[in-house]
Structures are given as C-alpha cells and as structure tokens.
Design a protein around this motif. Sequence first.
Motif: not given
Length: 325
Positions: A246-271
């Motif tokens: 996973i390279t990015r997660v975006d979060l909207s708090v207004d039903g999809g009108r605007t988006w903010r970039d969330a902070t990603l934690g560590s990924q134990p593996s690509a799988a």
Amino acid sequence: MDERVTLTREPFNAETRLDLQDGPITPASRHYVRSHFAVPPPPRTISVAGTVAAPRSLSIADLRALPRRSAVVTLECAGNGRAFLDPPAPGEQWRLGAVSTAEWTGVTLRSILEPAGLSGSTIEILFRGADAGTPPDGATRISFERSLPLSRALADDVLVAYAMNGGEIPPEHGAPTWYGMASVKWLTDIVALERPFRGFYQAARYVVGAEPLRAMKPRAVIVPPRPPVWAPTTVRGLAWSGQGSITRVDLSVDGGRTWRDATLGSQPSAAAWCEWRLDWAPSAGTYDLIARATDASGEQQPLANRANPLGYMNNAAQPVRVDVR
C-alpha cells in the motif's frame, strides 16, 4: 464477548472483528473462517502425484525436516464486501470482516515438487483438500480443489504451512495448507497437471468472467470508533492489496467531496495489511467518512460497488457514519 461474527455454523463461516484488531497479527481465535463443507479429520500425509517422475507422500514430520520459512500474509475471501451489493449477489453475505492477517510457517511448495521430478509437460499444480460435500447448487459430491499455474506455484512465497502465529493450525483453519487468495485447507493431494484444471471451484466459482481469482484488489477500511466520539479524535483503519504494498490511503470526512492523506504504519510484508491513521478535529455533528487505498501497481480503490453475477472482488470504499459530540 464474541471474537468473530458468525454467518453460518455448518459449514462454519465467520468474520473477524476488525474493531478488536490491535497490531498487524490477528490471533487464530479471531481470524476469519471460510468453509465450504464440514471440517474433516486432519490428514496425516500429503500425496504428490500426477506428471512427476517420482510420486511421493510426506508426513508432517517430513515437512518439518525441510528448510522452514515464515511469512506474514493477509488473507481475504473473494466475497468480502458482497453484502453491500444491490441487487444482492448469491453466496455468503460478508460485510468487511472476511479478512485477517497471520504469520504462517511451513515449507516452500517448490521444495516439495522439485524432488518429485516435474515433467516438462506440466502446466498447472492442483491442490485437493480433505473437505468434501455437495455444493448448494451442485449435483454431485466433490472435494474442494483449486489450481495454480506452474510458474506461480514454484515462486518463493507459496508455502505449505504447518504452523500459524507460532502454534499449531486450529482445526477450522486447516491442517497443512497452501495459502493464497483461494486457499485449500486440510491439504491431502498435490497433483501436477498437463492440462488446465476445470473443477467446480476453479471454473464455476471464484471466477470473474472466465478468469480464476487469485490477486486481491486494494482496499482500505475504517475501524469504526466506539461511541461516544469526542473531538479531537484519531480515525484509524487497515489497508491491503494482493498486487503489492500500500502506497497511500486517502480519507474523506465529507462523503467524498474532499480528501486528506492519512499516515501509513509499517507494513510487515508486501503481502500483509498496514495500519493507517489520521488526526481529526471536527465540530460537533454527523459525518460520513470514506477511506480509499492505492497500491504499488498504481490501482486506486473505487468508490462505486463492483457488480458481477457472483459478487466477487467488491472492494469499493464503504462509508462510515460518525456522530461527533
């Protein structure tokens, strides 16, 4: 408190409680369960046959004598998200909990196949489980069987697993097992084939069109905060894909009108999945939260449901309504 949400008891199918997830690993007692038939007695050996020069049979002790490997892997049922489709699709009505992550320990499938001497005519490897029965819309009794192309079967990340999270694999999760998108539990037979396998669960189920399902699409889910929700707060969730990290997660708090970039934690593996979070300081009110993931292949999670006759691969972002005080 129930650690899973039971959909059916016979065969046993249950979702994990994502709200109880803490860290990347799901305990075996909370890991989701997908069963097509009743849990069988655990097999004592695995047979290797078909287009091989030296058919063989391996016991658990034989597997444990081979070089071991461990992998942290997120598994997801192909029908996860089916409950949100309108009109409804047949099959188990999974919401978003048909997914979990565990550390699997075992041996590479390649280390089992190569000593048997694969014929040059081999194109697929078939996996057969000890679980058997008559599908709801089937006419004859069959075993659960799936196959992999030879090139995929010989990859380093395909395991025959005999341990889960450092312990024995519980009965509902299978005995020695090949794990992947379409897992075969209670593994009894590995068969080298010189023709494509066309069994029920390969050609009539776990397909979209004529293509067997193997890779999970990117998905982010929100772990709903437990009410009451006071501002400021932190929105958190999980994201995964079978196509890469996973390279990015975006979060909207207004039903999809605007988006903010969330902070990603560590990924134990690509799988494996990763945790994500975003600090939020709203005014009091009702909000529709939506999270969407992007993976290393560049594919972004859609906002609209994916409709197909069997309800597979519906990875659409699902809104979560939150009342903030």
